[in-house]
Design a protein around this motif. Structure first.
Motif, PDB file in Angstrom:
ATOM      1  N   ASP A   9      -6.047  -9.379   6.671  1.00  0.00           N
ATOM      2  CA  ASP A   9      -6.587  -8.058   6.317  1.00  0.00           C
ATOM      3  C   ASP A   9      -5.545  -7.177   5.651  1.00  0.00           C
ATOM      4  O   ASP A   9      -5.885  -6.350   4.788  1.00  0.00           O
ATOM      5  N   LEU A  10      -4.281  -7.339   6.019  1.00  0.00           N
ATOM      6  CA  LEU A  10      -3.228  -6.599   5.304  1.00  0.00           C
ATOM      7  C   LEU A  10      -3.189  -7.022   3.829  1.00  0.00           C
ATOM      8  O   LEU A  10      -3.045  -6.180   2.939  1.00  0.00           O
ATOM      9  N   ALA A  11      -3.370  -8.321   3.575  1.00  0.00           N
ATOM     10  CA  ALA A  11      -3.386  -8.807   2.187  1.00  0.00           C
ATOM     11  C   ALA A  11      -4.621  -8.294   1.445  1.00  0.00           C
ATOM     12  O   ALA A  11      -4.556  -7.966   0.261  1.00  0.00           O
ATOM     13  N   VAL A  12      -5.744  -8.224   2.160  1.00  0.00           N
ATOM     14  CA  VAL A  12      -6.960  -7.654   1.568  1.00  0.00           C
ATOM     15  C   VAL A  12      -6.728  -6.175   1.230  1.00  0.00           C
ATOM     16  O   VAL A  12      -7.017  -5.712   0.113  1.00  0.00           O
ATOM     17  N   GLY A  13      -6.180  -5.441   2.185  1.00  0.00           N
ATOM     18  CA  GLY A  13      -5.919  -4.016   1.967  1.00  0.00           C
ATOM     19  C   GLY A  13      -4.963  -3.787   0.800  1.00  0.00           C
ATOM     20  O   GLY A  13      -5.171  -2.882  -0.022  1.00  0.00           O
ATOM     21  N   LEU A  14      -3.962  -4.617   0.716  1.00  0.00           N
ATOM     22  CA  LEU A  14      -2.991  -4.510  -0.373  1.00  0.00           C
ATOM     23  C   LEU A  14      -3.654  -4.746  -1.734  1.00  0.00           C
ATOM     24  O   LEU A  14      -3.411  -4.022  -2.700  1.00  0.00           O
ATOM     25  N   SER A  15      -4.524  -5.740  -1.805  1.00  0.00           N
ATOM     26  CA  SER A  15      -5.244  -6.006  -3.060  1.00  0.00           C
ATOM     27  C   SER A  15      -6.166  -4.839  -3.427  1.00  0.00           C
ATOM     28  O   SER A  15      -6.280  -4.477  -4.604  1.00  0.00           O
ATOM     29  N   VAL A  16      -6.807  -4.266  -2.431  1.00  0.00           N
ATOM     30  CA  VAL A  16      -7.701  -3.129  -2.683  1.00  0.00           C
ATOM     31  C   VAL A  16      -6.893  -1.938  -3.221  1.00  0.00           C
ATOM     32  O   VAL A  16      -7.292  -1.284  -4.200  1.00  0.00           O
ATOM     33  N   GLU A  17      -5.746  -1.676  -2.626  1.00  0.00           N
ATOM     34  CA  GLU A  17      -4.921  -0.556  -3.100  1.00  0.00           C
ATOM     35  C   GLU A  17      -4.338  -0.835  -4.483  1.00  0.00           C
ATOM     36  O   GLU A  17      -4.246   0.067  -5.313  1.00  0.00           O
ATOM     37  N   ALA A  18      -3.944  -2.089  -4.734  1.00  0.00           N
ATOM     38  CA  ALA A  18      -3.434  -2.445  -6.072  1.00  0.00           C
ATOM     39  C   ALA A  18      -4.513  -2.195  -7.123  1.00  0.00           C
ATOM     40  O   ALA A  18      -4.211  -1.756  -8.242  1.00  0.00           O
ATOM     41  N   ALA A  19      -5.769  -2.461  -6.759  1.00  0.00           N
ATOM     42  CA  ALA A  19      -6.881  -2.227  -7.698  1.00  0.00           C
ATOM     43  C   ALA A  19      -7.120  -0.734  -7.902  1.00  0.00           C
ATOM     44  O   ALA A  19      -7.494  -0.301  -8.998  1.00  0.00           O
ATOM     45  N   GLU A  20      -6.899   0.059  -6.859  1.00  0.00           N
ATOM     46  CA  GLU A  20      -7.057   1.519  -7.035  1.00  0.00           C
ATOM     47  C   GLU A  20      -5.959   2.062  -7.947  1.00  0.00           C
ATOM     48  O   GLU A  20      -6.200   2.980  -8.739  1.00  0.00           O
ATOM     49  N   LEU A  21      -4.784   1.491  -7.839  1.00  0.00           N
ATOM     50  CA  LEU A  21      -3.705   1.863  -8.765  1.00  0.00           C
ATOM     51  C   LEU A  21      -4.070   1.442 -10.195  1.00  0.00           C
ATOM     52  O   LEU A  21      -3.931   2.211 -11.149  1.00  0.00           O
ATOM     53  N   LEU A  22      -4.588   0.249 -10.320  1.00  0.00           N
ATOM     54  CA  LEU A  22      -4.991  -0.270 -11.634  1.00  0.00           C
ATOM     55  C   LEU A  22      -6.082   0.599 -12.260  1.00  0.00           C
ATOM     56  O   LEU A  22      -6.100   0.828 -13.471  1.00  0.00           O
ATOM     57  N   GLU A  23      -6.974   1.102 -11.423  1.00  0.00           N
ATOM     58  CA  GLU A  23      -8.094   1.917 -11.916  1.00  0.00           C
ATOM     59  C   GLU A  23      -7.610   3.192 -12.617  1.00  0.00           C
ATOM     60  O   GLU A  23      -8.312   3.729 -13.481  1.00  0.00           O
ATOM     61  N   CYS A  24      -6.426   3.658 -12.248  1.00  0.00           N
ATOM     62  CA  CYS A  24      -5.855   4.832 -12.934  1.00  0.00           C
ATOM     63  C   CYS A  24      -5.751   4.604 -14.439  1.00  0.00           C
ATOM     64  O   CYS A  24      -5.681   5.558 -15.214  1.00  0.00           O
ATOM     65  N   PHE A  25      -5.666   3.340 -14.850  1.00  0.00           N
ATOM     66  CA  PHE A  25      -5.436   2.996 -16.256  1.00  0.00           C
ATOM     67  C   PHE A  25      -6.694   2.495 -16.967  1.00  0.00           C
ATOM     68  O   PHE A  25      -6.651   2.178 -18.155  1.00  0.00           O
ATOM     69  N   LEU A  26      -7.819   2.426 -16.261  1.00  0.00           N
ATOM     70  CA  LEU A  26      -9.046   1.866 -16.847  1.00  0.00           C
ATOM     71  C   LEU A  26      -9.525   2.715 -18.024  1.00  0.00           C
ATOM     72  O   LEU A  26      -9.663   3.925 -17.903  1.00  0.00           O
ATOM     73  N   TRP A  27      -9.809   2.072 -19.153  1.00  0.00           N
ATOM     74  CA  TRP A  27     -10.249   2.686 -20.417  1.00  0.00           C
ATOM     75  C   TRP A  27      -9.212   3.638 -20.995  1.00  0.00           C
ATOM     76  O   TRP A  27      -9.552   4.476 -21.831  1.00  0.00           O
TER      77      TRP A  27
END
Lengths: 112, 112, 112, 112
Positions: A28-46
Motif C-alpha cells: 500500500d505504501l507503493a500504491v500511495g507513492l504511485s498515486v502521489e507521483a501521478a498527482e505531481l504529474l497532473e500539475c503538468f497535464l496539457w
C-alpha cells in the motif's frame, strides 16, 4: 541529528501518534507513492513545463518524498546509502564519454 | 555538509558531467518519477506485501528518490522544509483524536 | 456500426465540438492516461480488493478507457486488432502447459 | 457478436486456459493497469510527442486496454455503457460554449 534522520523522526512520530504503522505494509505504501507521483504529474497535464503551478508542485512533491521516506524506513533502508549507490551504478551505466552530448544520444541511452 | 546536500551534490555532479541538465525540464522529470514509481509498484504485482523482493525494492526506491531530489533541486525547493511543512499540514488534517484507531477510520480519513 | 466505432464516434464528436483535438498530442494523452490509472488505483489504497467502492471504480475505469480509446484514435490504431494481437503474443509467451497452475508459477512468469 | 464481446471472449479464454482468474482480484488488476500505463508513458520520456516509437506505443497501449477490459469484466461493468455515460457526464461538465477555444481555457477547465 542529520536532515534525513530528523525528517524520519517526524514521520515516525506522526504515525505512532495515530497508530497508523499497522496499515503501512509495503504494497500500500507503493500504491500511495504511485498515486502521489501521478498527482505531481497532473500539475503538468496539457501544459508546457514552465506553465505548471509551483505551489502545487511543492505540495505534491512533498507527498511523494514523504511516502518514499516511509517506504525506506519500513524496509530499514538507509536513504543516503541507496541513493548514492544508485548514482554510482548509473555512472557506470552511462559513462561520461558515451553519454555526454546530444539529446538524441541521451534519449537512446535512457531507453536502454 | 548535511546528508541531503551531500546527495544533491552528487546528483548535480552526475548531470553536469554528462551535460544532462538541458534535458531536465520539470515535465519530463515528473514523467520519469511516475515511471520509476510504477517500477517500484510492479515489485508487488500479484503478490502479498511480504513476497516482494527487497533488492528490487531497494533499487527502484532509489530511482524514485533520485528523481524526486532532482525535481526539488530543479525548482529550488528545500527538501527538508517542504517535507516537514507537509507533515505539519497532515497533522492538522488528521488530528490525533480523530485519526487514531481502526483501519476503517483510517481508510475513510485517507480518502477525504 | 460496431461498439468500438460507436464509442470513437462519440469521443470524436465531443472533441470536435470543443475544438480540443489541437491539444491532444500523444504525450499529454499518455500523461492523462497515467493520471486516470492512478485515480483508479487510489480506489484500492489501504483496502482489501473487496472493500473498494464500485461506483468510484466504474467512473475511474471509464476515464481510463476514454483516454486509451482517444490515444488509439490519435495514432490510427485499430483497437480490436492491437488487443487481439497482444493476447496472441501473450499466449505464446505464457504457453498453457507452462503457465497453468500455482500462484507461484504465475508470479514468476508474470515477472519475466 | 460485437467487437467488445469478441475481445472479452478472447481474454476470458486466455485466463481460463491458464486458470489465472483466481489471481485477478481488482486491486492487482488496478496495479497492473497503472504499471502498463507507466510503460506507455515511458515511450514519451525526454521526447517530443512526435519522437515516440509507434510500435512501442501500439504494444503498451494494447496492454493497457487488455487490463482495462479485464477489470471491467471482473466487476461486470458494460464497457460501452460506462464509457458513453462518462462522455455524457463530461459534456455537462465542459459545456461547448464554455469549453470551446483557447488552450488556456482548456487547461483551466481540465484542472477543475
Amino acid at each position: 541529528m542529520n536532515d534525513i534522520e530528523a525528517i524520519l523522526a517526524e514521520l515516525r512520530k506522526f504515525n505512532q501518534e495515530r497508530d497508523w504503522d499497522q496499515f503501512h505494509n509495503g504494497k500500500d505504501l507503493a500504491v500511495g507513492l504511485s498515486v502521489e507521483a501521478a498527482e505531481l504529474l497532473e500539475c503538468f497535464l496539457w501544459k508546457k513545463p514552465e506553465e505548471a503551478n509551483l505551489d502545487k508542485i511543492r505540495e505534491e512533491l512533498a507527498d511523494v518524498l514523504n511516502y518514499a521516506f516511509q517506504m525506506a524506513d519500513k524496509y530499514g533502508l538507509d536513504i543516503k546509502q541507496i541513493m548514492l549507490e544508485k548514482i554510482q551504478k548509473n555512472a557506470e551505466k552511462y559513462p561520461v564519454e558515451k553519454a555526454r552530448g546530444s539529446a538524441k544520444k541521451y534519449t537512446e541511452l535512457a531507453q536502454e
